[in-house]
Each structure stands twice: as C-alpha cells, then as structure tokens.
Motif scaffolding. Structure first.
Motif, short mmCIF file in Angstrom:
data_model
loop_
_atom_site.label_atom_id
_atom_site.label_comp_id
_atom_site.label_asym_id
_atom_site.label_seq_id
_atom_site.Cartn_x
_atom_site.Cartn_y
_atom_site.Cartn_z
N LEU C 23 0.55 -0.94 0.13
CA LEU C 23 0.18 0.19 -0.51
C LEU C 23 0.44 1.34 -0.13
CD1 LEU C 23 -2.67 -1.14 2.30
CD2 LEU C 23 -3.47 -0.71 0.20
N ALA C 24 1.69 1.36 0.91
CA ALA C 24 3.09 2.25 0.20
C ALA C 24 3.05 2.94 -0.92
CB ALA C 24 4.29 2.27 1.36
N LEU C 27 0.56 3.82 -2.64
CA LEU C 27 0.33 5.05 -2.75
C LEU C 27 1.79 6.62 -3.54
CD1 LEU C 27 -0.89 7.58 -1.02
CD2 LEU C 27 0.46 6.88 1.32
N ASP C 65 -7.05 8.81 -6.03
CA ASP C 65 -6.56 7.41 -5.31
C ASP C 65 -5.31 7.30 -4.79
OD1 ASP C 65 -7.48 5.95 -7.92
OD2 ASP C 65 -6.06 6.94 -9.33
N VAL C 66 -5.14 8.18 -4.75
CA VAL C 66 -4.35 9.03 -3.80
C VAL C 66 -4.82 9.12 -1.66
CG1 VAL C 66 -2.01 10.90 -2.25
CG2 VAL C 66 -2.03 10.62 -4.73
N LEU C 67 -5.68 9.41 -1.79
CA LEU C 67 -6.43 8.90 -0.73
C LEU C 67 -6.98 8.18 -0.29
CD1 LEU C 67 -7.53 11.18 1.59
CD2 LEU C 67 -9.38 11.66 0.49
N ALA C 68 -7.35 7.30 -1.19
CA ALA C 68 -7.76 6.06 -1.40
C ALA C 68 -6.59 5.08 -0.58
CB ALA C 68 -7.77 5.33 -2.21
N TYR C 69 -5.81 4.95 -1.39
CA TYR C 69 -4.60 3.93 -0.79
C TYR C 69 -4.54 4.48 0.85
CZ TYR C 69 -4.39 1.54 -4.87
OH TYR C 69 -4.51 0.57 -5.62
N LEU C 70 -3.83 6.15 1.55
CA LEU C 70 -3.07 6.39 2.15
C LEU C 70 -4.08 5.95 3.99
CD1 LEU C 70 -1.87 8.28 4.18
CD2 LEU C 70 -3.52 9.91 3.29
N LEU C 71 -5.83 5.55 3.13
CA LEU C 71 -6.62 5.18 3.94
C LEU C 71 -6.56 4.10 4.07
CD1 LEU C 71 -9.89 7.58 3.74
CD2 LEU C 71 -8.68 7.66 5.06
N PHE C 73 -4.21 2.28 3.68
CA PHE C 73 -2.58 2.16 4.50
C PHE C 73 -3.26 1.74 5.87
CE2 PHE C 73 1.12 3.87 6.57
CZ PHE C 73 2.35 3.40 6.50
N CYS C 74 -3.40 3.30 6.37
CA CYS C 74 -3.77 3.60 7.66
C CYS C 74 -4.41 2.74 8.67
CB CYS C 74 -4.55 5.25 7.62
SG CYS C 74 -3.47 5.99 7.38
#
Lengths: 103, 103, 103, 103
Positions: C23-24, C27, C65-71, C73-74
């Motif tokens: 996921l990192a 991202l 997409d950036v927000l999706a992978y950040l969420l 990942f978190c």
C-alpha cells in the motif's frame, strides 16, 4: 548515448521544458512507473517478472525511460553520473565494511 | 561499474534484500530524494543549483544513488539498460518526428 | 469513507495484496501520477490546471487514488491520519515560528 | 484541519512556494519517504512495523506529511478530496464487480 538524447530533444524543440527541476520530476515519475509493475507482486513473483514477455517489455521500456531522464538531467547540469557513482562507492567502502567471513 | 556494485553488495551479504521489487522501490525513493532538492525552487533557481557547493554535492550524491540502484536492478533481472534505451530512441524517432525547420 | 474502502477491498478479496509495504508503494505510485500532470508545466500553467475539464478530471481522479491508498494504508496499520497530522502541526508550530508582522 | 494548515502556511509567508506543481512534488516526495521505511522489509516484517516505537513514530510522521501536502494541494486548486474519492468508489463499484460468494 547522452549526445543522441540531447540531439533528439533539440530536434523536437523540447529544450525549454528540460529544466533540471522538470527532468528530476520526470525521472521520479518514470521510476514510479517501474515500481508500479511490482507493487502487488510477492518477492518471488517479482524475481520471475522477465519470464512473461509483456512484463519483460514493460520493464525494459521503463528502465529506458529512467535512464533517458537521468542522462538528460545530468547533461543540463553538467554532472558526470559515472564519476559521481565511483566516488560514492569509494566513500561507502569506508562507511560499510565487508561482513567478516563466516559472520 | 555494474560489476563493482554487485561485488560491493555481495561482500556485505545484502543480496537477499535485493529482490527486483525492493530495488525498484529503492530506485524510486532515491529519484524522489533528487527531486526533493528542487521541490521549492523556481525553474530559474533550479538551473543554478550547481553554483552552490552544498547543493552540487547533494545532486551528485543522489545521481549516484539513482544510478547505483538502476544498475543493480538491471543486474538482478539481466536487463541491458543501454540497449533498452537505444531501442526506445529508435521507436521514439518514429513516434515523434522532428519539428519542421522554422516551425 | 475508510470503512467503505475496506468493504470495497474485502468484497473483491484484495486483502492479501494489501500489506503495508504494497500500500505504501501504491500510494507513492499514485502520488507520482498526480505529479506527472504537472511535470512539464510552468508554475503559472500549473495554477490554471483546473480550467481545462480534462486536466481537472485527471487531477480529481489522482487525488482520489492518493487518498484511497492513504486511508487503506492507515487502516491496515491502525494509524489515525488526522490525529497524526494534528500532532505534527503542534510540533511544527514550535519549530517554525510565525514571521514577524512586516518582516 | 485544512483551514489550520492554510493558516499555518500563510502565517509563515510560504504561500508563494505553494504552487500546485510544487505541492504535487512535495506530496510525491513525502509518499516516497513513507515507502522508504518499508523498502527492505519482507511482507511479514512490514505488517509488524508498528510494534517498534521508533518505526511507529516515523510511520505516523510521514502519514502526517502526506496528508498535509494532499490537503494543501487540494486547497490551492479547490478540490474536495472526499467527494473526489466518493465519486471514484462509485465508478469502481461498476468497473470491478464483487467476487462471487465462494469463488
């Protein structure tokens, strides 16, 4: 090779776009496109990526893009990449000593 | 140079970490570190980055890291980066014709 | 929103691929795709990117997409991104004092 | 949170640097710094990264940086990241149907 890239860009009047900043961004974008090929693969799958002709083509294509932007970046700033690397290896051989045999 | 890098990694027993996936990630991380030097600069400032000795050193250092991981990546997958680039330039000379003189 | 993403991935049996490392990487790849939109633009052109409907759509798509992978990942690591950011702003308000008025 | 970041940058007179292009570059650089934490880890090690307090701190710190630049990028371009994501999930639910139960 570096000369061929410079002539290629000059013949297409791309030079005004080729600031060091833009070329560094483009290099980083291409390195990410190379990483994209591997992002969902296990370590084992990643080691076999050249067995599939389509993946192998993508890998070679992205490697070419990374090298192209690296050489163009070095050209606009007058950096000799090979001598920069040789100096770095010299420094690292001091920083990271070899593993002792059998360690 | 590629051989020197391979021997350097082998002597330090780093090879198990050097999967193609990990090397692609490391290459992308180093390309971003190069971009970081330029991220807040104007195009004009970015063109003068080698005038400051400290920035010049950072640029050379990050270029060395990018090239090191690119060569190691190519080594583990058996990719010849220069021939991949030569093929790509051949293809691009067909895709993007030269600007007409005076255009 | 985070719950909706988790259900989306679970329903498609994508969870085994969603290691923190993958996921990192994803991202970082998506953040580069956002940067790609801007890589050849001048600062002035970059400020007007939403005036063109096609570029505006690309920007919104890559932000998603950036927000999706950040969420995601978190979610897999149990990180609360908003509280991490609040703590960081607290620390930075100490590190970087405000400019004096008129400075 | 977005307002707090905007005030933070304004109070320090950082706004001239905060072009969409520069913020996209900074976002990409921070996402790479998050990836750097994981680049040599196995998938299993990456899943346990929060067990080590120092790594956990680094992860939270880089997550905060990624979110900060994402919000600032969205602010300068007037993008609503949450609605962009909601639209994207709607589209993806059509593109990638759920796995059939038991498949």
């Amino acid at each position: 090779m570096q000369r061929r890239l410079v002539e290629f860009a000059a013949a297409r009047e791309w030079e005004p776009y080729h600031t060091p900043k833009n070329l560094a961004a483009a290099l980083s974008v291409e390195a990410s496109e190379l990483l994209e090929i591997f992002q969902w693969l296990t370590p084992e799958q990643s080691a076999r990526v050249m067995e599939d002709p389509e993946s192998a083509h993508r890998v070679r294509d992205e490697v070419a893009d990374v090298l192209a932007y690296l050489l163009q970046f070095c050209d606009v700033l007058g950096v000799d990449a090979l001598s920069a690397l040789a100096e770095k290896i010299d420094r690292n051989e001091l920083r990271f000593p070899r593993s002792a045999p059998g360690a």
